[in-house]
Design a protein around this motif. Structure first.
Motif, PDB file in Angstrom:
ATOM      1  N   ARG B  70       0.882  -1.182   0.000  1.00 45.67           N
ATOM      2  CA  ARG B  70       0.000   0.000   0.000  1.00 45.67           C
ATOM      3  C   ARG B  70       0.914   1.224   0.000  1.00 45.67           C
ATOM      4  NH1 ARG B  70      -0.620  -3.130   4.311  1.00 45.67           N
ATOM      5  NH2 ARG B  70      -2.472  -4.469   4.518  1.00 45.67           N
ATOM      6  N   GLN B  72       0.503   4.260  -0.678  1.00 43.90           N
ATOM      7  CA  GLN B  72       0.003   5.499  -0.079  1.00 43.90           C
ATOM      8  C   GLN B  72       0.055   5.467   1.443  1.00 43.90           C
ATOM      9  OE1 GLN B  72      -1.543   2.985  -1.466  1.00 43.90           O
ATOM     10  NE2 GLN B  72      -3.766   3.227  -1.513  1.00 43.90           N
ATOM     11  N   GLU B  73       0.301   4.291   2.030  1.00 41.96           N
ATOM     12  CA  GLU B  73       0.292   4.154   3.490  1.00 41.96           C
ATOM     13  C   GLU B  73       1.676   3.805   4.020  1.00 41.96           C
ATOM     14  OE1 GLU B  73      -2.547   4.644   5.431  1.00 41.96           O
ATOM     15  OE2 GLU B  73      -3.979   3.053   4.958  1.00 41.96           O
ATOM     16  N   SER B  82      -5.522   2.779   9.650  1.00 40.85           N
ATOM     17  CA  SER B  82      -5.376   2.870   8.200  1.00 40.85           C
ATOM     18  C   SER B  82      -6.428   3.822   7.650  1.00 40.85           C
ATOM     19  CB  SER B  82      -5.553   1.481   7.589  1.00 40.85           C
ATOM     20  OG  SER B  82      -6.873   1.032   7.793  1.00 40.85           O
ATOM     21  N   ASP B  83      -6.091   4.417   6.529  1.00 41.45           N
ATOM     22  CA  ASP B  83      -7.021   5.348   5.889  1.00 41.45           C
ATOM     23  C   ASP B  83      -7.932   4.543   4.967  1.00 41.45           C
ATOM     24  OD1 ASP B  83      -8.346   7.344   4.710  1.00 41.45           O
ATOM     25  OD2 ASP B  83      -6.607   8.160   3.627  1.00 41.45           O
ATOM     26  N   ALA B  84      -9.107   4.228   5.471  1.00 41.60           N
ATOM     27  CA  ALA B  84      -9.988   3.313   4.754  1.00 41.60           C
ATOM     28  C   ALA B  84     -10.408   3.861   3.392  1.00 41.60           C
ATOM     29  CB  ALA B  84     -11.229   3.022   5.600  1.00 41.60           C
ATOM     30  N   ALA B  85     -10.458   5.191   3.260  1.00 40.76           N
ATOM     31  CA  ALA B  85     -10.947   5.796   2.022  1.00 40.76           C
ATOM     32  C   ALA B  85     -10.024   5.511   0.844  1.00 40.76           C
ATOM     33  CB  ALA B  85     -11.090   7.299   2.226  1.00 40.76           C
ATOM     34  N   SER B  86      -8.706   5.499   1.091  1.00 41.98           N
ATOM     35  CA  SER B  86      -7.781   5.377  -0.021  1.00 41.98           C
ATOM     36  C   SER B  86      -7.451   3.924  -0.365  1.00 41.98           C
ATOM     37  CB  SER B  86      -6.480   6.130   0.304  1.00 41.98           C
ATOM     38  OG  SER B  86      -5.823   5.469   1.360  1.00 41.98           O
ATOM     39  N   LYS B  88      -8.404  -0.270  -1.179  1.00 47.95           N
ATOM     40  CA  LYS B  88      -9.427  -1.236  -1.608  1.00 47.95           C
ATOM     41  C   LYS B  88      -9.825  -2.064  -0.395  1.00 47.95           C
ATOM     42  CE  LYS B  88      -7.088  -1.932  -5.838  1.00 47.95           C
ATOM     43  NZ  LYS B  88      -6.170  -2.934  -6.308  1.00 47.95           N
ATOM     44  N   PRO B  89     -11.058  -2.598  -0.394  1.00 52.58           N
ATOM     45  CA  PRO B  89     -11.529  -3.309   0.819  1.00 52.58           C
ATOM     46  C   PRO B  89     -10.588  -4.424   1.269  1.00 52.58           C
ATOM     47  CG  PRO B  89     -13.299  -3.040  -0.760  1.00 52.58           C
ATOM     48  CD  PRO B  89     -12.087  -2.518  -1.425  1.00 52.58           C
ATOM     49  N   ILE B  92      -7.357  -3.421   3.398  1.00 54.68           N
ATOM     50  CA  ILE B  92      -7.458  -2.884   4.758  1.00 54.68           C
ATOM     51  C   ILE B  92      -6.970  -3.936   5.742  1.00 54.68           C
ATOM     52  CG2 ILE B  92      -9.061  -2.032   6.541  1.00 54.68           C
ATOM     53  CD1 ILE B  92     -10.825  -1.058   4.211  1.00 54.68           C
TER      54      ILE B  92
END
Lengths: 328, 388
Positions: B70, B72-73, B82-86, B88-89, B92
């Motif tokens: 990930r 972006q993380e 974790s940033d759930a918005a950015s 995919k399910p 997470i």
């Protein structure tokens, strides 16, 4: 001894047995000298009888025992057991004979595997004797334990849970598990309390009566030997000094060393007997080199020139009485 | 205690010592040794973690996926959400939390640590298993058969067979095969009844083959000395560089280079055990050598082996971590504590958790094994026991 004829009564006949150990020294461990542990030892044991082998520490008694068991190779001589010379046969040929000769050790603590229960230790012997199956083994183990005076509850227990006398009984049961005809008792009671000693000796005597066992009884305690043995051989520094039936040896000892041993026996009448005195000398284990002639002369008060020229032959001094001293 | 020897049917002596099994005794002594107990507890937790790790991180849809990238993380600190918005399910992390943070590719460090625990555990146990097996075998032979001499015949036969193998390896196929076949014929002849050592009275010219050359003990123990001369970590580095990188290669190589201590312990124990009366009694009963070695002597020689094995596990884990850190260990997509540490060292100031978490885990596990090993040594050595 030298002129003894072959006797079918003998279960074991030892002739001219020798063993010497090298003294290794230096970087290459070359033999720098030799210790004559056993020299020209001959004796025989009648079926169902007991021969006592007596002598001080380090005189080669245990070495003789180990050679008879083939735990130690002999250098020369014959060990004839039931008509078979054990010295000439291979390990594979020895294997079936192993069961016939068993040993009971001096140290009841070292003679049992601390990681094996009593049942396992005796069961191992039973397996060697061809007893198969769980029930047969358990039944025979209980029978053996009862024979040596232990309860069947001992089966699952480990050696550290027993006293010295009990361990010695377990050792005897293990030796009996293969149904031997000759048992070598290597000082079986000298590590025990006096009261326990009597129990073990009586047990050995009972077993001899019940099972017709023959014993080679190694000891330095003449009281015990006098009680248990039919014949006695006295050993000193690797040689048999005197060899006679027990009563004969106790009543008419001929060799000065036998005198010395008998005088050392604690006896209510000891005050009446003149104690035999000896020359002060080094203990044998610290003096590997032997004197010229008779090897007892260093301790013998009554030694002279003839002792130094003594050839060292065993002579017959009476019916069935042999001694290695020119004065006899 | 009764003094009279009565009829054999009536037992006259009952076992007197308190009934206590070996395990109860062990547990009683362990409870008193708090450091060793702590070591055992940490070891238990480590074992549970490693086993749980296998179930949580493997399979097609793992609960904690150590390989999800990930970007972006990346480099999130521990316990960050974790940033759930950015994401995919299925990207997470479990419960939406990075327990130990993320690395430079945004992978969940907690999941990677769990995966790495299993590597450390298996490397430790398999490597030590191999080394203990070799060590007991070599030590037992050196201790039990050590005083026997290797006969000239055996030396010549070994040299002949090795020569044949060398010829084959060098590419001289025909000659090598002929030499090897002849060597095997010689081997079968020597163990047949006509062989020199099997004959009752070999002719004089044959006796030279029976001459003793070198003691078994000398061969094995000098070989041990030679093995100990190599710095084992560099030996492992060399071997790993030559062989394909895999976790099994590492286990086997660590195992093959760390058996010398065990062999020495076992040999020393065997030398003293072979003089014991119970071994003589077993031989007098006619018990075979194999059974004497493995049923009578090895169980009595196992205590120091157990201690060195426990400490050996710690050093095997450390060696594996070191190899992974240097990049010679388990190949990268798979996580081990060593390569997490190695990856993290570039970000030691920006993301110190990448270095400290695997470092602390290695420290804790190695320390636990060492403490437990030392405690075991005190417990198993009757001379060091306090009397009470």
């Amino acid at each position: 001894m030298e002129n003894e004829t072959l006797n079918a009564q003998d279960i074991l006949k030892v002739e001219g047995l020798r063993k010497r150990f090298p003294i290794r020294r230096g970087f290459l461990q070359r033999a720098a000298g030799w210790v004559n542990a056993v020299e020209n030892v001959s004796f025989s044991i009648e079926r169902g009888k007991t021969l006592g082998l007596v002598g001080e520490s380090g005189c080669g008694k245990t070495t003789v025992a180990r050679m008879i068991l083939k735990l130690l190779p002999s250098d020369a001589g014959r060990i004839v057991f039931n008509g078979v010379d054990l010295c000439g046969i291979s390990d594979a040929e020895m294997k079936p004979l192993r069961k016939q000769i068993q040993i009971i050790f001096q140290d009841p603590y070292g003679s049992l595997n601390p990681r094996m229960s009593v049942g396992e230790a005796i069961g191992e012997g039973l397996r060697m004797a061809g007893v198969r199956g769980r029930n047969a083994t358990a039944a025979r183990t209980e029978e053996l334990l009862a024979r040596v005076g232990l309860s069947a509850r001992a089966i699952d227990r480990y050696p550290h849970e027993f006293s010295g006398g009990q361990r010695q009984r377990i050792g005897i049961a293990r030796a009996l598990s293969v149904e031997p005809s000759l048992i070598i008792c290597d000082e079986p009671v000298s590590a025990l309390d006096v009261s326990i000693q009597a129990q073990i000796i009586n047990l050995l005597k009972d077993l001899q009566d019940q099972l017709g066992l023959s014993y080679l009884f190694i000891s330095h305690d003449l009281n015990v030997v006098g009680y248990l043995c039919h014949r006695v051989a006295v050993m000193y520094r690797g040689q048999i000094m005197e060899h006679a039936p027990t009563e004969e040896l106790f009543e008419h000892p001929l060799h000065p060393y036998t005198h010395l041993l008998l005088s050392a026996v604690p006896d209510p009448e000891a005050g009446k007997k003149p104690a035999v005195e000896t020359l002060e000398s080094e203990p044998p284990e610290s003096a590997p080199e032997l004197p010229e002639g008779c090897r007892f002369q260093v301790k013998c008060l009554d030694n002279d020139e003839r002792c130094r020229r003594f050839g060292g032959a065993l002579t017959q001094a009476g019916k069935d009485h042999f001694v290695r001293c020119w004065k006899a | 205690m009764n003094t009279e020897n009565t009829a054999p049917a009536a037992p006259l002596e009952e076992p007197a010592a308190p009934r206590r099994t070996r395990f109860e005794e062990f547990w009683r002594l362990l409870r008193k040794n708090s450091l060793a107990l702590a070591g055992l507890v940490v070891f238990g937790l480590f074992l549970a973690t490693a086993v749980a790790g296998v179930f949580l991180t493997s399979g097609s849809k793992p609960v904690l996926d150590p390989s999800v990238v990930r970007l972006q993380e990346k480099l999130r600190p521990p316990l960050s959400r974790s940033d759930a918005a950015s994401l995919k399910p299925d990207e997470i992390p479990a419960m939406g939390v990075y327990l130990f943070g993320t690395d430079d590719l945004g992978r969940d460090v907690f999941a990677r640590m769990l995966q790495g625990a299993w590597v450390s555990l298996t490397v430790g146990f398999v490597a030590v298993g191999i080394s203990v097996a070799i060590g007991i075998f070599m030590g037992a032979i050196a201790g039990y058969y050590g005083q026997q001499y290797v006969r000239l015949e055996q030396v010549m036969l070994a040299a002949w067979l090795l020569g044949g193998a060398a010829l084959l390896a060098a590419g001289v196929r025909t000659l090598g095969a002929v030499v090897l076949v002849a060597g095997h014929a010689w081997l079968f002849f020597s163990i047949s009844p006509w062989g020199v050592s099997r004959r009752k009275s070999p002719p004089p010219w044959m006796r030279i083959f029976l001459k003793g050359t070198i003691r078994v003990d000398t061969i094995i123990m000098r070989f041990v000395d030679i093995m100990l001369c190599f710095p084992s970590f560099f030996l492992i580095l060399t071997v790993v560089a030559l062989l394909p990188a895999s976790i099994y290669t590492i286990m086997i190589v660590i195992g093959l280079t760390s058996w010398e201590g065990t062999a020495r312990f076992v040999r020393a124990e065997f030398l003293s055990l072979r003089e014991q009366d119970f071994v003589a009694a077993a031989r007098a009963l006619g018990v075979g050598n194999f059974r004497i070695i493995f049923r009578h002597m090895t169980p009595n020689a196992i205590a120091p082996v157990l201690v060195s094995a426990t400490i050996g596990i710690a050093s095997a884990i450390l060696t594996e971590a070191g190899l992974s850190f240097l990049g010679f260990g388990v190949p990268p997509p798979h996580a081990t504590w060593g390569n997490i540490l190695s990856d993290g060292k570039r970000f030691i100031f920006d993301a110190p958790w990448l270095t400290f978490i695997p470092g602390a885990a290695i420290l804790l596990v190695v320390l636990a094994f060492n403490l437990f090993g030392e405690g075991l040594r005190d417990i198993l050595n009757p001379k060091l026991r306090q009397r009470n």
